[in-house]
Design an enzyme around this catalytic site. Structure first.
Site, mmCIF file in Angstrom:
data_model
loop_
_atom_site.group_PDB
_atom_site.id
_atom_site.type_symbol
_atom_site.label_atom_id
_atom_site.label_comp_id
_atom_site.label_asym_id
_atom_site.label_seq_id
_atom_site.Cartn_x
_atom_site.Cartn_y
_atom_site.Cartn_z
ATOM 1 N N ASP A 118 45.292 39.546 35.561
ATOM 2 C CA ASP A 118 44.434 38.875 36.598
ATOM 3 C C ASP A 118 44.221 37.610 36.497
ATOM 4 O O ASP A 118 44.616 37.254 36.315
ATOM 5 C CB ASP A 118 42.942 39.763 36.560
HETATM 6 C C1 BGC Z 1 39.578 39.449 40.343
HETATM 7 C C2 BGC Z 1 41.222 40.318 40.746
HETATM 8 C C3 BGC Z 1 41.779 39.961 41.805
HETATM 9 C C4 BGC Z 1 41.798 38.637 41.916
HETATM 10 C C5 BGC Z 1 42.641 37.936 42.786
HETATM 11 C C6 BGC Z 1 39.547 38.085 40.279
HETATM 12 O O1 BGC Z 1 38.680 37.776 40.076
HETATM 13 O O2 BGC Z 1 39.198 40.460 38.585
HETATM 14 O O3 BGC Z 1 40.586 41.934 41.234
HETATM 15 O O4 BGC Z 1 42.688 40.726 42.591
HETATM 16 O O5 BGC Z 1 40.697 37.745 41.075
HETATM 17 O O6 BGC Z 1 41.366 37.340 43.882
#
Ligand code: BGC
Length: 774
Positions: A271
């Site tokens: 993530d």
């Molecule tokens: C989130 C993810 C997301 C990623 C990209 C993160 O803060 O937890 O779910 O895909 O950002 O935007």
């Protein structure tokens, strides 16, 4: 000296480009051998992320697709183009504007995942996946950062709206159907957040302490289903720690379980900004680090130089990524036309929304309303409808249909004077709100407007029915609060009480619409309304879909994918949510996401949601799987047959009412007495009928393998289906079982013999905190 010479040779070999070979699906290992170390690093670390004012100017890159959350580096000499990764679970999240281009790139905002789960309709979910895939394809997105399938452990989790359910079977099946739909369009998916990302509070540091059994039966099960049934191209590891180690740094999670037990062969990405060691991530099998920061590049370089990361491991990470990148549309040279089928998707978004709205209550046929009735439409959310949540689960769509707009377009007669009052009130109140600190955080709510009884009396005199819409918004970075969010605000409660009294005194009906993304308190006030409909956050077609249900064009057929408790404390997880924060130095890879070390103990084990409520016989406000219809159904003719290791369960549903409608039928199974504590019943299957006309019947057949009945026995490190009598129960909800039949499993079956994993590595945060304060 002896050690240094081979090291120098390795570095020289890995930095000196060998003759470039163009990448194909057939020659990945050979191409990898010919890459320099820097090129390999450019494959395992993303290009970075630019947040004005937060990330350094150097992180500013030219995005291939503006607003997409992630981009990879292109390596021209092997013919590898830049790959684009974009959120998210309710629609493609990209910026509609592109520099030097007048065209707008709006995506469809579909209903939130929780609404989709409430449809219990896998065919529909797959169709929605196909639509996501087509939009991604024509807007130039290679990999969609969805679906998100974390378990609704507690009602207060800020991102529950992005997730499906408190039950892993429902979540896993939904995710699998969605993944199939997207990937059939040639676009990849990333099932996220693997695993146990069940809160936003301290999400990047929190250590979730969970038993191996709860991990396997609850928090991993949905991922296992999605991986085995749908082969997602990528998996996104979670921010949090599990049993003392970051999810993105756990070899047992990402390699032993995901790859070796489940045979997963895609790649794993972090993530955004997750974890604290690029090298541990590489070793754990977390192949891609997103969005990519300079320190990770340096750490990998250093670790290769000092031998703490082997070139073999790095090569494997690179190969896994290239295996997937060579499948992408960008790699195949596909030219997106920028013209997805938005009109068709708008229709689909509307249909999906109608299928997932849940009718909690409907007395004296308050719903559907008659077209001749004049409606007094109360509540901010009737005019300023929440179509989805915030953060990475948000969508930049072309425009929303609010509830009032849906009523207008579809010629429902409503009180215009009242509408004008609300609209100017909302405009004035919104203007007073301070600007958001950061665009991605949840929206601030404005207070409900208050009314005197006199004012309400005169409104009630000129209308036939009152509808009050109660709205909620939540999203990334924050869990919801108990007061004024889970609980209604004083103004909301007062409005409900007053409207109920005034309209009922005049023998007029009072209806509540819940425009929410997650569970709220309903028990204390539900008696006051004649009808309650959860519209959820229904996507951009909100108002039209609400019209479809409220007017009776479509009979509601959604059912709850989670429990609505009487009190939030009835959820065992409430004892330990969101855990304890320690007075220790902040951690994190980027300033705006720093958090203090924290720990949360999942003491409830597998007894999450209905598994607890049903087993401990705790009353609910509305149980898991519950939802009413405008018609009635009879369940009959249950027949269970066993055929070499699998059970066929068939039954018939008849529409015994007056309206055409669909019904969601659920199959629960109770296991025989065992030394292992087990839930009194667990969901093992579900099916939705077609639209049944009055009097029409449909026979549904569930197929359950004996393996599906297994529980995880930690002491024997195996999934085991115990011998004895299993009770198959077909119901309209978890607590409304209509048909029961038993079947016998003559002897114990060891379904799969695995190794114990996910060992707890004590973090001793308490002691560290004490030492720090000395
Ligand atoms: C989130 C993810 C997301 C990623 C990209 C993160 O803060 O937890 O779910 O895909 O950002 O935007």
């Amino acid at each position: 000296m002896k050690k240094i010479i081979p090291l120098v040779i390795t570095i020289l070999l890995s930095t000196a480009p060998i003759k470039a070979q163009k990448l194909t699906t057939e020659n990945i290992p050979q191409v990898v051998k010919g890459l320099t170390l820097e090129e390999k690093i450019n494959i395992v670390v993303g290009v970075g992320f630019y947040f004005p004012g937060i990330t350094p100017e150097s992180a500013k890159i030219k995005d291939k697709i503006p607003g997409a959350a992630g981009h990879s580096f292109a390596i021209d000499r092997i013919g590898l183009p830049q790959i684009v990764l974009a959120d998210g679970p309710a629609g493609i999240r990209i910026t509609p504007e592109r520099p030097g281009d007048d065209k707008k790139y709006y995506a469809t905002a579909f209903p939130i995942a929780t609404l989709m789960a409430s449809t219990w309709d896998l065919d529909l979910m797959k169709k929605v996946g196909e639509a996501f895939g087509e939009e991604a394809k024509e807007y130039g997105v290679d990999i969609l950062l969805a679906p998100a399938l974390n378990i609704h452990r507690n009602p207060l989790t800020g991102r529950n709206f992005e997730y499906y359910s408190e039950d892993p079977l429902l979540a896993g099946k939904m995710a699998a159907a969605f993944v199939k739909g997207v990937q059939e369009q040639g676009v990849g998916t990333s099932i996220k957040h693997f695993a146990a990302n069940n809160q936003e509070t301290n999400r990047i540091t929190v250590n979730a302490v969970i038993s191996e059994r709860a991990m396997r039966e609850i928090y991993l099960k949905g991922f296992e289903i999605a991986v085995k049934e749908a082969e997602p191209w990528t998996v996104m590891s979670a921010y949090n720690r599990i049993n003392g180690v970051y999810a993105s740094q756990r070899h047992d999670l990402l390699t032993d379980i995901l790859r070796n037990e489940w045979n997963y062969d895609g790649f794993v990405m972090t993530d955004w900004f997750a974890g604290n060691s690029a090298v541990e991530q590489m070793k754990a099998g977390n192949d891609l680090l997103m969005p990519g920061i300079e320190k990770q590049r340096e750490d990998i370089r250093k670790a290769i130089a000092d031998g703490s990361l082997s070139m073999e491991t790095l090569n494997q990470n690179v190969e896994r990524i290239l295996n997937i990148y060579t499948k992408t549309l960008s790699f195949k040279g596909y030219e997106p036309d920028g013209e997805p089928e938005l009109k068709k998707h708008r229709e689909l978004a509307r249909k999906a929304a109608t299928q997932g709205m849940v009718l909690l209550k409907n007395e004296n046929q308050a719903l559907p309303i008659q077209k001749t009735q004049k409606i007094a439409l109360f509540g901010n959310a009737s005019y300023d409808t929440f179509i989805g949540g915030t953060g990475s689960g948000d969508v930049n769509n072309i425009g929303d249909v609010t509830i009032i707009e849906g009523f207008k377009t579809n010629e429902i007669s409503f009180d215009e004077e009242l509408a004008n009052v609300y609209q100017s009130y909302i405009k004035d109140e919104k203007a007073k709100l301070p600007p958001k600190e950061f665009a991605m955080v949840p929206d601030q709510m404005i207070d409900e407007r208050t009314w005197t009884t006199e004012q309400l009396n005169s409104i009630a005199d000129r209308n036939d029915v009152a509808i009050f819409t109660l709205g909620r918004s939540s999203g990334e970075f924050m869990d919801r609060s108990y007061e004024n969010d889970y609980l209604l605000t004083e103004k909301e409660l007062n409005a409900i009480k007053q409207l109920s009294k005034v309209f009922h005194d005049k023998e007029k009906k009072f209806i509540v619409l819940l425009n929410i993304g997650g569970v709220i308190e309903t028990d204390s006030w539900k008696e006051l309304a004649d009808a309650i409909l959860i519209t959820w956050q229904p996507g951009q077609e909100a108002g039209n879909a609400v019209y479809d249900i409220v007017s009776g064009e479509v009979s509601p057929s959604g059912k709850l994918p989670m429990t609505f408790p009487v009190k939030i404390s009835d959820h065992l997880s409430s004892e330990n949510f969101p855990g304890k924060e320690y007075d220790l130095p902040m951690e994190g890879n980027i300033s705006f996401m720093m958090a203090r070390p924290a720990e949360v103990h999942y003491e409830e084990g597998i007894f999450v949601g209905y598994r607890h409520f049903e087993t401990a016989d705790v009353n609910t406000s509305f149980p898991f799987g519950y939802g009413q219809s405008y018609t009635s159904f009879e369940y009959k003719d249950l027949n269970v047959t066993e055929n070499s290791g699998s059970f066929e369960i068939s039954m018939t549903v008849e529409n015994t009412g007056k309206m055409a409608a669909k019904e969601v039928v659920q199959l629960y199974v109770s296991a025989p007495e065992s030394n292992l504590p087990k839930p009194i019943r667990e969901l093992k299957g579900f099916l939705k009928t077609k639209t049944l006309s009055p009097g029409e019947t449909q026979t549904l057949t569930f197929s359950i393998s004996v393996d599906d009945l297994a529980s995880y026995h930690t002491d024997r490190s195996a999934w085991i289906t115990e011998a004895g009598e299993y009770t198959f129960q077909v119901g309209a909800s978890v607590s409304d079982i209509k048909l029961v039949e038993t079947a016998n499993v003559p002897s114990e079956i060891i379904v799969s013999d695995v190794e114990n994993q996910l060992k707890n590595i004590e973090m001793n945060l308490e002691e560290k905190e004490k030492e720090g304060s000395k």
